[in-house]
Design a protein around this motif. Sequence first.
Motif, PDB file in Angstrom:
ATOM      1  N   SER A   1      57.482  -3.306  95.968  1.00  0.00           N
ATOM      2  CA  SER A   1      56.669  -4.066  95.019  1.00  0.00           C
ATOM      3  C   SER A   1      56.466  -5.488  95.528  1.00  0.00           C
ATOM      4  CB  SER A   1      57.363  -4.117  93.654  1.00  0.00           C
ATOM      5  OG  SER A   1      58.577  -4.863  93.761  1.00  0.00           O
ATOM      6  N   ALA A   2      55.536  -6.193  94.883  1.00  0.00           N
ATOM      7  CA  ALA A   2      55.282  -7.584  95.265  1.00  0.00           C
ATOM      8  C   ALA A   2      56.508  -8.448  95.020  1.00  0.00           C
ATOM      9  CB  ALA A   2      54.083  -8.122  94.485  1.00  0.00           C
ATOM     10  N   SER A   3      57.217  -8.202  93.926  1.00  0.00           N
ATOM     11  CA  SER A   3      58.406  -9.016  93.627  1.00  0.00           C
ATOM     12  C   SER A   3      59.496  -8.802  94.675  1.00  0.00           C
ATOM     13  CB  SER A   3      58.941  -8.698  92.227  1.00  0.00           C
ATOM     14  OG  SER A   3      59.317  -7.333  92.132  1.00  0.00           O
TER      15      SER A   3
ATOM     16  N   ARG B   1      51.468  12.720 104.763  1.00  0.00           N
ATOM     17  CA  ARG B   1      52.316  12.951 103.595  1.00  0.00           C
ATOM     18  C   ARG B   1      52.095  11.940 102.471  1.00  0.00           C
ATOM     19  NH1 ARG B   1      58.269  14.873 105.967  1.00  0.00           N
ATOM     20  NH2 ARG B   1      57.450  16.514 107.354  1.00  0.00           N
ATOM     21  N   MET B   2      51.284  10.927 102.720  1.00  0.00           N
ATOM     22  CA  MET B   2      51.034   9.919 101.689  1.00  0.00           C
ATOM     23  C   MET B   2      50.327  10.540 100.481  1.00  0.00           C
ATOM     24  SD  MET B   2      52.273   7.158 102.847  1.00  0.00           S
ATOM     25  CE  MET B   2      52.892   6.634 104.443  1.00  0.00           C
ATOM     26  N   VAL B   3      50.699  10.068  99.317  1.00  0.00           N
ATOM     27  CA  VAL B   3      50.102  10.597  98.091  1.00  0.00           C
ATOM     28  C   VAL B   3      49.695   9.455  97.164  1.00  0.00           C
ATOM     29  CG1 VAL B   3      51.336  12.797  98.140  1.00  0.00           C
ATOM     30  CG2 VAL B   3      52.391  10.847  97.006  1.00  0.00           C
ATOM     31  N   ASN B   4      48.806   9.798  96.237  1.00  0.00           N
ATOM     32  CA  ASN B   4      48.461   8.902  95.124  1.00  0.00           C
ATOM     33  C   ASN B   4      47.938   7.538  95.572  1.00  0.00           C
ATOM     34  OD1 ASN B   4      48.214   8.277  92.387  1.00  0.00           O
ATOM     35  ND2 ASN B   4      50.240   7.340  92.326  1.00  0.00           N
TER      36      ASN B   4
ATOM     37  N   TYR C   1      56.556   7.901 100.355  1.00  0.00           N
ATOM     38  CA  TYR C   1      55.145   8.273 100.551  1.00  0.00           C
ATOM     39  C   TYR C   1      54.276   7.902  99.346  1.00  0.00           C
ATOM     40  CZ  TYR C   1      57.340  11.094 104.220  1.00  0.00           C
ATOM     41  OH  TYR C   1      58.086  11.515 105.294  1.00  0.00           O
ATOM     42  N   GLN C   2      54.865   7.272  98.347  1.00  0.00           N
ATOM     43  CA  GLN C   2      54.133   6.914  97.132  1.00  0.00           C
ATOM     44  C   GLN C   2      53.453   5.555  97.271  1.00  0.00           C
ATOM     45  OE1 GLN C   2      53.735   8.523  94.160  1.00  0.00           O
ATOM     46  NE2 GLN C   2      54.967  10.331  94.652  1.00  0.00           N
ATOM     47  N   TRP C   3      52.305   5.411  96.646  1.00  0.00           N
ATOM     48  CA  TRP C   3      51.607   4.127  96.605  1.00  0.00           C
ATOM     49  C   TRP C   3      52.347   3.191  95.645  1.00  0.00           C
ATOM     50  CZ3 TRP C   3      47.304   2.935  99.492  1.00  0.00           C
ATOM     51  CH2 TRP C   3      46.635   1.747  99.177  1.00  0.00           C
ATOM     52  N   PRO C   4      52.522   1.905  95.974  1.00  0.00           N
ATOM     53  CA  PRO C   4      53.203   0.974  95.052  1.00  0.00           C
ATOM     54  C   PRO C   4      52.458   0.872  93.721  1.00  0.00           C
ATOM     55  CG  PRO C   4      52.963  -0.003  97.239  1.00  0.00           C
ATOM     56  CD  PRO C   4      52.144   1.250  97.242  1.00  0.00           C
ATOM     57  N   GLU C   5      53.212   0.871  92.638  1.00  0.00           N
ATOM     58  CA  GLU C   5      52.597   0.868  91.308  1.00  0.00           C
ATOM     59  C   GLU C   5      51.820  -0.410  91.019  1.00  0.00           C
ATOM     60  OE1 GLU C   5      55.420   1.789  88.284  1.00  0.00           O
ATOM     61  OE2 GLU C   5      55.863   3.793  89.074  1.00  0.00           O
TER      62      GLU C   5
END
Length: 254
Positions: free
Chosen positions: A22-24, A223-226, A167-171
């Motif tokens: 995350s940015a923080s 494998r990256m998703v979302n 592999y998840q995109w940062p929220e």
Amino acid sequence: MLGRCAPGSPGPRPVVRALPPSASALRQRLRQCAERIPEAEAVLDLLEKCPEHQKKGDFPVIVFEGLDATGKTTVTQAVKDTLNGVLLRSPPACISQWRTVFDDEPTPIKRAFYAAGNYILASEIAKASTQAPVIIDRYWHSTAAYTIATETSGKVQDLPPAQDEVYQWPEDLLKPDLVLLLTVDPEERVRRLQHRGLEKTKEEAELEANSLFRQRVEESYKRMVNPACQEVDASPSKEEVLKTVLQLIKKHCA
């Protein structure tokens, strides 16, 4: 140096530690180094100017990913011209001059720099996408794929499993509408690199010298998703590749 700059409590897995989620998290990591690295303070100043929650405008945002010499520069320029769009690159121009500084730092700091570039770029994307289609040469997937491949040794089978959080995109990072992964076979890619005659980056030299590293990068992209990557064979002529790309954009961003 690593002891001073690494995030507080090391977790059990190096990939998760190396990739700020995350940015923080990346701000915290850069703050720990700002006294020693003036450029880290400069990156933090730019991050502070970015709105916390970036929102995309009404125009499509299309990302192009892929290894060097897969045709990203040619295709992104052609798509930008065809759609009368805006072309952006990661890391953004405002921090690109500091790449050599951070490339020589320990992994946690190097990756925090590249992750920060994505959040700074997101601010540019948010603004530009209110005016025109936005074409991006690399974004978060590059940051993640190279981190995962670097922090994992061995073969593709040694990568984190396909459903892993890495592999998840940062929220908290602005998402594109479409991510296109350009691919060519290894021999053709090396031939193109030699033809270009450009000086190799450290990672490019590693890609060429170490086929296992290249395979780990390529598999990490897949494998990256979302959002996931849509693969595009970039081996045919420029005209054919552009035609395929425009069809995909029309299909997914109508």
